[in-house]
Write a protein that holds these residues in place. Structure first.
Motif, PDB file in Angstrom:
ATOM      1  N   ALA A   2       0.823  -1.210   0.000  1.00 40.66           N
ATOM      2  CA  ALA A   2       0.000   0.000   0.000  1.00 40.66           C
ATOM      3  C   ALA A   2       0.855   1.256   0.000  1.00 40.66           C
ATOM      4  O   ALA A   2       0.559   2.223  -0.705  1.00 40.66           O
ATOM      5  CB  ALA A   2      -0.931  -0.009   1.207  1.00 40.66           C
ATOM      6  N   LEU A   3       1.928   1.250   0.780  1.00 37.44           N
ATOM      7  CA  LEU A   3       2.812   2.419   0.816  1.00 37.44           C
ATOM      8  C   LEU A   3       3.535   2.597  -0.514  1.00 37.44           C
ATOM      9  O   LEU A   3       3.781   3.724  -0.951  1.00 37.44           O
ATOM     10  CB  LEU A   3       3.817   2.276   1.963  1.00 37.44           C
ATOM     11  N   ASN A   4       3.871   1.493  -1.161  1.00 39.55           N
ATOM     12  CA  ASN A   4       4.482   1.598  -2.485  1.00 39.55           C
ATOM     13  C   ASN A   4       3.498   2.169  -3.496  1.00 39.55           C
ATOM     14  O   ASN A   4       3.888   2.874  -4.425  1.00 39.55           O
ATOM     15  CB  ASN A   4       4.973   0.226  -2.955  1.00 39.55           C
ATOM     16  N   ALA A   5       2.201   1.860  -3.316  1.00 42.54           N
ATOM     17  CA  ALA A   5       1.181   2.369  -4.231  1.00 42.54           C
ATOM     18  C   ALA A   5       1.027   3.879  -4.121  1.00 42.54           C
ATOM     19  O   ALA A   5       0.561   4.537  -5.055  1.00 42.54           O
ATOM     20  CB  ALA A   5      -0.157   1.687  -3.950  1.00 42.54           C
ATOM     21  N   VAL A   6       1.403   4.447  -2.975  1.00 47.14           N
ATOM     22  CA  VAL A   6       1.331   5.892  -2.814  1.00 47.14           C
ATOM     23  C   VAL A   6       2.300   6.584  -3.770  1.00 47.14           C
ATOM     24  O   VAL A   6       2.099   7.724  -4.168  1.00 47.14           O
ATOM     25  CB  VAL A   6       1.622   6.278  -1.343  1.00 47.14           C
ATOM     26  N   GLY A   7       3.346   5.881  -4.158  1.00 48.27           N
ATOM     27  CA  GLY A   7       4.321   6.442  -5.086  1.00 48.27           C
ATOM     28  C   GLY A   7       5.342   7.340  -4.431  1.00 48.27           C
ATOM     29  O   GLY A   7       5.893   8.236  -5.083  1.00 48.27           O
ATOM     30  N   ALA A   8       5.619   7.133  -3.151  1.00 44.57           N
ATOM     31  CA  ALA A   8       6.556   7.988  -2.435  1.00 44.57           C
ATOM     32  C   ALA A   8       7.975   7.445  -2.549  1.00 44.57           C
ATOM     33  O   ALA A   8       8.191   6.244  -2.663  1.00 44.57           O
ATOM     34  CB  ALA A   8       6.159   8.088  -0.963  1.00 44.57           C
ATOM     35  N   THR A   9       8.935   8.341  -2.535  1.00 37.88           N
ATOM     36  CA  THR A   9      10.337   7.955  -2.480  1.00 37.88           C
ATOM     37  C   THR A   9      10.666   7.535  -1.051  1.00 37.88           C
ATOM     38  O   THR A   9       9.885   7.790  -0.125  1.00 37.88           O
ATOM     39  CB  THR A   9      11.228   9.126  -2.896  1.00 37.88           C
ATOM     40  N   PRO A  10      11.821   6.888  -0.824  1.00 40.59           N
ATOM     41  CA  PRO A  10      12.169   6.504   0.549  1.00 40.59           C
ATOM     42  C   PRO A  10      12.158   7.675   1.526  1.00 40.59           C
ATOM     43  O   PRO A  10      11.691   7.543   2.655  1.00 40.59           O
ATOM     44  CB  PRO A  10      13.569   5.908   0.393  1.00 40.59           C
ATOM     45  N   SER A  11      12.650   8.833   1.089  1.00 43.43           N
ATOM     46  CA  SER A  11      12.648  10.000   1.982  1.00 43.43           C
ATOM     47  C   SER A  11      11.219  10.436   2.296  1.00 43.43           C
ATOM     48  O   SER A  11      10.893  10.792   3.432  1.00 43.43           O
ATOM     49  CB  SER A  11      13.416  11.155   1.333  1.00 43.43           C
ATOM     50  N   ASP A  12      10.334  10.414   1.269  1.00 50.83           N
ATOM     51  CA  ASP A  12       8.946  10.788   1.511  1.00 50.83           C
ATOM     52  C   ASP A  12       8.228   9.737   2.353  1.00 50.83           C
ATOM     53  O   ASP A  12       7.327  10.055   3.127  1.00 50.83           O
ATOM     54  CB  ASP A  12       8.213  10.966   0.177  1.00 50.83           C
ATOM     55  N   LEU A  13       8.626   8.476   2.184  1.00 49.13           N
ATOM     56  CA  LEU A  13       7.992   7.407   2.937  1.00 49.13           C
ATOM     57  C   LEU A  13       8.228   7.574   4.430  1.00 49.13           C
ATOM     58  O   LEU A  13       7.365   7.238   5.249  1.00 49.13           O
ATOM     59  CB  LEU A  13       8.540   6.050   2.487  1.00 49.13           C
ATOM     60  N   ILE A  14       9.394   8.085   4.772  1.00 51.37           N
ATOM     61  CA  ILE A  14       9.685   8.355   6.185  1.00 51.37           C
ATOM     62  C   ILE A  14       8.697   9.378   6.733  1.00 51.37           C
ATOM     63  O   ILE A  14       8.156   9.238   7.834  1.00 51.37           O
ATOM     64  CB  ILE A  14      11.139   8.836   6.349  1.00 51.37           C
ATOM     65  N   ALA A  15       8.419  10.426   5.951  1.00 54.28           N
ATOM     66  CA  ALA A  15       7.445  11.430   6.370  1.00 54.28           C
ATOM     67  C   ALA A  15       6.048  10.837   6.470  1.00 54.28           C
ATOM     68  O   ALA A  15       5.271  11.183   7.378  1.00 54.28           O
ATOM     69  CB  ALA A  15       7.464  12.604   5.389  1.00 54.28           C
ATOM     70  N   VAL A  16       5.692   9.920   5.549  1.00 54.80           N
ATOM     71  CA  VAL A  16       4.375   9.284   5.601  1.00 54.80           C
ATOM     72  C   VAL A  16       4.230   8.463   6.870  1.00 54.80           C
ATOM     73  O   VAL A  16       3.201   8.523   7.565  1.00 54.80           O
ATOM     74  CB  VAL A  16       4.172   8.403   4.347  1.00 54.80           C
ATOM     75  N   LEU A  17       5.249   7.675   7.210  1.00 57.48           N
ATOM     76  CA  LEU A  17       5.188   6.853   8.415  1.00 57.48           C
ATOM     77  C   LEU A  17       5.110   7.719   9.670  1.00 57.48           C
ATOM     78  O   LEU A  17       4.390   7.393  10.618  1.00 57.48           O
ATOM     79  CB  LEU A  17       6.405   5.932   8.479  1.00 57.48           C
ATOM     80  N   GLN A  18       5.854   8.823   9.684  1.00 57.27           N
ATOM     81  CA  GLN A  18       5.789   9.725  10.829  1.00 57.27           C
ATOM     82  C   GLN A  18       4.407  10.350  10.958  1.00 57.27           C
ATOM     83  O   GLN A  18       3.895  10.539  12.067  1.00 57.27           O
ATOM     84  CB  GLN A  18       6.862  10.809  10.697  1.00 57.27           C
ATOM     85  N   ALA A  19       3.772  10.652   9.816  1.00 52.99           N
ATOM     86  CA  ALA A  19       2.423  11.220   9.856  1.00 52.99           C
ATOM     87  C   ALA A  19       1.409  10.194  10.347  1.00 52.99           C
ATOM     88  O   ALA A  19       0.499  10.529  11.118  1.00 52.99           O
ATOM     89  CB  ALA A  19       2.032  11.729   8.464  1.00 52.99           C
ATOM     90  N   ILE A  20       1.542   8.929   9.906  1.00 56.45           N
ATOM     91  CA  ILE A  20       0.636   7.875  10.387  1.00 56.45           C
ATOM     92  C   ILE A  20       0.818   7.679  11.891  1.00 56.45           C
ATOM     93  O   ILE A  20      -0.153   7.489  12.633  1.00 56.45           O
ATOM     94  CB  ILE A  20       0.906   6.561   9.634  1.00 56.45           C
ATOM     95  N   LYS A  21       2.060   7.752  12.367  1.00 52.97           N
ATOM     96  CA  LYS A  21       2.318   7.629  13.801  1.00 52.97           C
ATOM     97  C   LYS A  21       1.705   8.799  14.561  1.00 52.97           C
ATOM     98  O   LYS A  21       1.105   8.625  15.632  1.00 52.97           O
ATOM     99  CB  LYS A  21       3.833   7.562  14.038  1.00 52.97           C
ATOM    100  N   ALA A  22       1.834  10.009  14.006  1.00 51.76           N
ATOM    101  CA  ALA A  22       1.272  11.188  14.661  1.00 51.76           C
ATOM    102  C   ALA A  22      -0.244  11.108  14.722  1.00 51.76           C
ATOM    103  O   ALA A  22      -0.868  11.643  15.652  1.00 51.76           O
ATOM    104  CB  ALA A  22       1.707  12.459  13.933  1.00 51.76           C
ATOM    105  N   ALA A  23      -0.860  10.438  13.738  1.00 52.01           N
ATOM    106  CA  ALA A  23      -2.312  10.274  13.732  1.00 52.01           C
ATOM    107  C   ALA A  23      -2.778   9.198  14.698  1.00 52.01           C
ATOM    108  O   ALA A  23      -3.982   9.012  14.885  1.00 52.01           O
ATOM    109  CB  ALA A  23      -2.789   9.936  12.319  1.00 52.01           C
ATOM    110  N   GLY A  24      -1.855   8.488  15.318  1.00 57.49           N
ATOM    111  CA  GLY A  24      -2.187   7.443  16.270  1.00 57.49           C
ATOM    112  C   GLY A  24      -2.610   6.143  15.623  1.00 57.49           C
ATOM    113  O   GLY A  24      -3.157   5.268  16.307  1.00 57.49           O
ATOM    114  N   ALA A  25      -2.339   5.987  14.325  1.00 60.85           N
ATOM    115  CA  ALA A  25      -2.767   4.777  13.619  1.00 60.85           C
ATOM    116  C   ALA A  25      -1.666   3.758  13.492  1.00 60.85           C
ATOM    117  O   ALA A  25      -1.938   2.587  13.160  1.00 60.85           O
ATOM    118  CB  ALA A  25      -3.277   5.148  12.224  1.00 60.85           C
ATOM    119  N   LEU A  26      -0.431   4.124  13.721  1.00 56.43           N
ATOM    120  CA  LEU A  26       0.697   3.183  13.615  1.00 56.43           C
ATOM    121  C   LEU A  26       1.062   2.669  15.000  1.00 56.43           C
ATOM    122  O   LEU A  26       1.474   3.451  15.865  1.00 56.43           O
ATOM    123  CB  LEU A  26       1.898   3.881  12.955  1.00 56.43           C
TER     124      LEU A  26
END
Length: 384
Positions: free
Chosen positions: A353-377
């Motif tokens: 699913a994260l690969n489907a977002v089309g993010a680069t590794p650097s952007d993926l780090i930001a995505v994971l941090q945002a999911i954690k901040a949302a309390g979903a990770l």
């Protein structure tokens, strides 16, 4: 009767094929179930025995025989002092010549080694030799006799020998080239152990203490149960999340430890996501889980270009030449792909699913941090 006999043979053959097919299906199911379960690990790979440990050794010495790549007298004055002290041990006094000495073929180095547990005098150690001054290369050098000390300032080994250096440097006045790391070398079996390694363990001790490499309450409980089940008695008891005590009723610690090391158990781990922002590396364990969350990722780029132009009037217009500013602003915003990640998604589904977002590794780090901040990770984020 003959026909009945053939029918019976046919039925028997069909029954045999059915039994074989059922056996193969059963074997495949067992293999699938086995592959879906956690792998067992030995206590030998999960814990260490208290009192059985290695000790670090360090020493300071000189490497000689370098081809003009040693320390300079201006940047490394301690090299000159070391040469003077070494020569005085051999009855050579060069104090009056210290100011003019240029040790191009000598380098001051630090020597490190690891003294393994139960090491005895006469055994050999590998040593690592590292340049301490401004030497350009240790290639071709020989380490002079150097004592190696432990943390208690006692000598446990003595090192000497020719260095093995993987890299090299070459060049002239205009340019130079360096391959590998020429200022660090190794001497295989370059040190002789002179004193036995200290240890607090002995065969007749009352109990053995095991220490988990990664303390965990679930793993320590499983280890205690596995030990007690293997020996058929309550020999083990937990002290904390990382320590187990095992009684030694036979007064033979060697035999007991050998049996303990081969006991297998399944381990439990914390859900952790490790991220390295410098290299864009992301590592996730299979325990990582998330709640239902929608993720959209897009990139906004703003480009501002300054293109000043000169305004030149006609020859008879009577005007003045002026510089006119011209700014070109472009804003590019990529289309974001909204991906819904279901609750308690597996690691493989999460990655897809994260690969489907089309993010680069650097952007993926930001995505994971945002999911954690949302309390979903539901995992610990570690940035290294």
């Amino acid at each position: 009767m003959h026909r009945d006999h053939n029918d019976q043979a046919t039925i028997a053959e069909a029954g045999g094929k059915l039994t074989t097919a059922l056996f193969m299906i059963t074997a495949l199911l067992v293999g699938f179930l086995a592959s879906s379960t956690a792998y067992a690990e030995r206590i030998k790979d999960l814990a260490t025995v208290q009192g059985v440990r290695s000790n670090e050794l360090i020493g300071y010495g000189l490497v000689v025989g370098l081809n003009g790549t040693g320390d300079s007298s201006n940047s490394s004055p301690y090299t000159i002092s070391s040469i003077n002290a070494m020569l005085e041990r051999f009855g050579i006094n060069v104090r009056s010549k210290i100011a003019t000495m240029k040790p191009k073929n000598i380098a001051a180095v630090m020597i490190t080694a690891t003294l393994p547990p139960f090491a005895r005098p006469g055994q050999k150690l590998d040593v690592t030799v590292s340049s301490m001054g401004d030497s350009k290369s240790l290639r071709g050098g020989t380490l002079l006799l150097t004592p190696l000390l432990a943390g208690n300032n006692q000598v446990y080994a003595v090192a000497q020998g020719a260095l093995s250096v993987g890299g090299f440097t070459a060049g002239g006045n205009a340019s130079s080239k360096t391959v590998g790391h020429p200022t660090v070398g190794r001497i295989p079996n370059g040190a002789n152990i002179e004193r036995a390694a200290p240890t607090t363990m002995h065969s007749g001790q009352e109990k053995i203490t095991l220490q988990l490499n990664n303390p965990d309450f679930s793993t320590i409980k499983r280890m205690r149960d596995a030990i007690n089940s293997n020996f058929g008695t309550d020999m083990a008891r937990t002290i904390d999340a990382g320590t187990i005590e095992v009684w030694n009723p036979e007064a033979d610690a060697i035999e007991l430890i050998a049996r303990l090391e081969q006991i297998e158990l399944t381990t439990d781990h914390h859900a952790i996501v490790v991220m390295d922002e410098r290299t864009g590396t992301i590592v996730m364990g299979q325990e990582v889980r998330i709640d239902t969350v929608a993720v959209a990722h897009g990139t906004i780029s703003v480009s501002v270009t300054e293109s000043p132009q000169v305004s030149q009037p006609n020859a008879f217009a009577g005007g003045e030449t002026q510089t006119v500013d011209r700014t070109d602003v472009q804003v590019d915003e990529e289309e974001a792909q909204l991906v819904v990640l279901p609750r308690q998604v597996s690691l493989s589904t999460l990655v897809a699913a994260l690969n489907a977002v089309g993010a680069t590794p650097s952007d993926l780090i930001a995505v994971l941090q945002a999911i954690k901040a949302a309390g979903a990770l539901h995992a610990e984020l570690r940035v290294i």
